[in-house]
Design an enzyme around this catalytic site. Structure first.
Site: not given
Lengths: 340, 339
Positions: B54, B123
């Site tokens: 990322e 998450h």
């Protein structure tokens, strides 16, 4: 030194039975969210864990149940945690991707690659507070492109940390073939950082055991960090209900769901682009075909391979014991959940 | 107007933008499968598979945007943006300021956010407060398909960095992958009006920073966005029975805020309740309070937000995320009654 194959198989069977129970409870809707099983990784976990001592530490990824079971974390408390019960390992607040056992110095995380720097920290603390103890990081090959993981390789070498990085190479990062987004070779990559790097067939527990013995032994003796690249299958997909596996498991339903939008994309204007689009469609087809061949033709179950090293009678006895242990834990956990 | 799911609407807008402008590309983890229809249409050079890196691919998105492309970079779940925060915090949002206004970054970051399906707080976070804290960024949080399409279009057309957040309870494929997994044995409190609805064809851009009144009311103004907006609407119906007429405003973006509409609803009702799935402290709800205070508006104020790390157990999660009961109780307290 020769491996105690019976004991290795016993641990693998416990891990497998336990995760089969997890799958059952998840399918019944008693476990929420994602469920990434380590089915197929048991030989790697068991082979490495056989060399760990008390006060060694483990940094785990999102497939953390096999190592936790292998390390002796109570099965009932794990099951209760997954079912969100207050008596679970983490009070029902962590769930399957965030399992923590302070007693066993074992911590898991759902952030890909984060186990490597954590293990470096565990190793740093071990060197100062628990000399002779080591830390192990488990992660997948998909994590090997994460910056913090590569930085950890360097950190471990620069600080000569007693850490072993264990890469479980199942060749897939969710739906992406890892090779298609990875440059070079992971073994050479690790070596170029100065790590002592080993490659092993992660479906053969006796080989993992031998390799891990070397890596852990060096780290424990203060002779430097190690890296193990262990190939293994991803037998239950990325997570339970994996949409790519569903294409094979329920082909009609999936084709009806995925097919029409893809056909519309293929035929959208301008139609002149049709030949190029057919090629692009091939990329999706190729990924599915590769997954299918690996899963249904090439896949090798580490448990079957380990079982082949044992007599039929021994194998059966070990499996029965594992099943009994898991069933008892599940019965107690379910009673607690239903009695709530 | 055709009816679409929330997820279809986003990809529909993205597809139209890609067809209209070849500078628009999308990249991220698993996009070949997640955006397979766009892959078929536009090919692998414009629907670009990324490794799990990322920090690198988001920062590369910044560079690509500076050099002429209009990248839509997918960070699978907004929680994972932590790994790559430098790209936004120190790079993307600094370029215009440091270049004396001579260089800009037309970057869109697309990420799934939010909870309600039992995956716990690594998450399931929202993080729009954290992200909005960077000067020079817009953070969009649509609550229905038409806004999702319109805001995605505006995000791509915007010359500055924009974060576009897609709530997982509204996006059916995310909820299926992460929550349902093909099971019939689990259920979720999905706001139907947000998950499916009519979308203009061709998609109409929705201006960034414009809130929308979702319900008229006299006694209290409730501000929400994403799934929280729907929780406000549900609570407003219950409050009707309590004799309270609640106005509900869909903020549509955590940043910028629509000062005008916030002020007008707040001043008319005299009572403000911010419902925010993000953390309570140092975020959107406090920002709304500061805005009202700066304008010298004396209103009764309360907030219903996530007060702690989102726990895994569904029963605990339901209490930590804003729910109808907490909203109703807070509204009743503000209006001088009790639940």
């Amino acid at each position: 030194m020769v491996p105690d194959v019976q004991e290795l198989y016993r641990q693998m069977a416990r891990m497998r039975r336990f995760e089969e129970k997890l799958a059952e409870l998840w399918n019944r809707g008693l476990i929420s969210g994602e469920m990434h099983l380590g089915v197929g990784e048991e030989a790697v976990a068991a082979g490495v864990l056989a060399h760990l001592e008390e006060d060694d530490a483990m940094a785990l990824d999102h497939r953390s149940t096999p190592p936790l079971v292998g390390r002796g974390v109570n099965m009932e408390s794990l099951l209760l945690e997954m079912m969100g019960h207050p008596d679970g390992l983490c009070g029902g607040r962590g769930g399957h991707m965030h399992l923590f056992s302070k007693e066993r110095l074992a911590a898991s995380s759902g952030i890909v690659g984060s186990s490597a720097p954590l293990a470096c920290g565990f190793a740093l603390a071990a060197r100062q507070l628990r000399p002779g103890k080591v830390a192990v990081a488990f992660f997948g090959e998909g994590a090997a492109n994460q910056g913090m993981l590569l930085e950890s390789f360097n950190l471990a070498v620069a600080w000569n940390l007693p850490v072993v990085f264990v890469c479980k190479d199942n060749r897939w990062a969710i739906t992406t073939r890892s090779r298609s987004v990875t440059g070079g070779c992971l073994l050479r990559r690790a070596r170029s950082f100065g790590l002592r790097a080993f490659r092993v067939d992660g479906t053969r527990v006796e080989r993992v055991w031998a390799t891990a013995g070397k890596a852990v032994g060096r780290a424990r003796a203060g002779r430097g960090p190690g890296f193990i690249l262990a190939s293994c299958p991803r037998m239950e997909g990325h997570f339970l209900g994996d949409p790519m596996l569903r294409v094979f498991r329920e082909p009609v339903r999936q084709t009806l769901e995925i097919g029409p939008p893809l056909a519309r994309a293929l035929l959208s204007r301008p139609l002149a682009a049709l030949p190029a689009r057919a090629l692009h469609m091939g990329i999706i087809g190729k990924a599915l075909a590769t997954l299918g061949v690996e899963k249904y033709v090439l896949e090798r179950d580490p448990l079957r391979r380990a079982a082949a090293l044992l007599s039929e009678e021994t194998r059966r006895r070990i499996e029965d014991e594992a099943s009994r242990e898991v069933e008892e834990a599940a019965r107690a956990a379910l009673a607690a959940v239903e009695g709530r | 107007m055709p009816e679409m799911t929330f997820a279809q609407a986003i990809d529909y807008a993205l597809g139209e933008a890609m067809a209209a402008d070849e500078r628009v590309i999308t990249l991220g983890e698993d996009v070949a499968m997640l955006r397979r229809e766009l892959l078929v249409r536009f090919g692998p050079s414009r629907v670009l598979q990324a490794p799990i890196s990322e920090a690198a691919f988001l920062a590369a998105g910044v560079g690509a945007a500076m050099a002429g492309l209009r990248p839509v970079v997918e960070i699978m779940m907004v929680d994972f943006i932590a790994v790559a925060l430098d790209a936004l915090l120190n790079q993307a949002t600094k370029v215009r300021a440091f270049s004396g206004g001579k260089w800009n970054v037309p970057l869109v970051v697309r990420a799934a956010c939010g909870g309600g399906y039992g995956d716990a707080g690594q998450h399931e976070q929202c993080l729009w407060g954290l992200l909005s804290g960077m000067p020079g960024i817009s953070v969009l949080v649509p609550s229905n398909p038409a806004d999702a399409a319109g805001l995605m279009l505006s995000a791509i057309q915007c010359d500055e960095p924009v974060v576009f957040l897609e709530h997982k309870l509204l996006s059916d494929y995310w909820l299926d992958y992460l929550g349902r997994g093909g099971r019939e044995t689990v259920s979720f409190d999905v706001p139907e009006a947000g998950a499916r609805g009519e979308v203009p064809k061709p998609p109409a851009p929705v201006p960034i920073g414009k809130a929308k009144k979702a319900r008229e009311g006299r006694d209290i103004a409730m501000f929400g966005l994403g799934v929280s907006l729907h929780r406000c609407l549900e609570a407003a119906q219950e409050l009707e029975k309590d004799g309270i007429s609640a106005e509900v405003v869909d903020l549509r973006s955590a940043c910028p805020l629509d000062r005008e509409m916030i002020l007008s609803s707040a001043s008319r009702t005299g009572r403000v309740l911010v419902v925010d799935e993000d953390y309570a402290g140092y975020g959107l709800s406090g920002e709304v309070a500061a805005l009202l205070s700066e304008e010298g508006l004396k209103v009764d104020f309360a907030r219903v937000c996530a007060e702690e790390v989102v726990p895994y157990a569904r029963s605990l999660e339901d209490e930590v995320l804003p729910n109808r009961r907490r909203i109703r109780e807070a509204a009743l307290r503000l209006c001088g009654g009790s639940a």
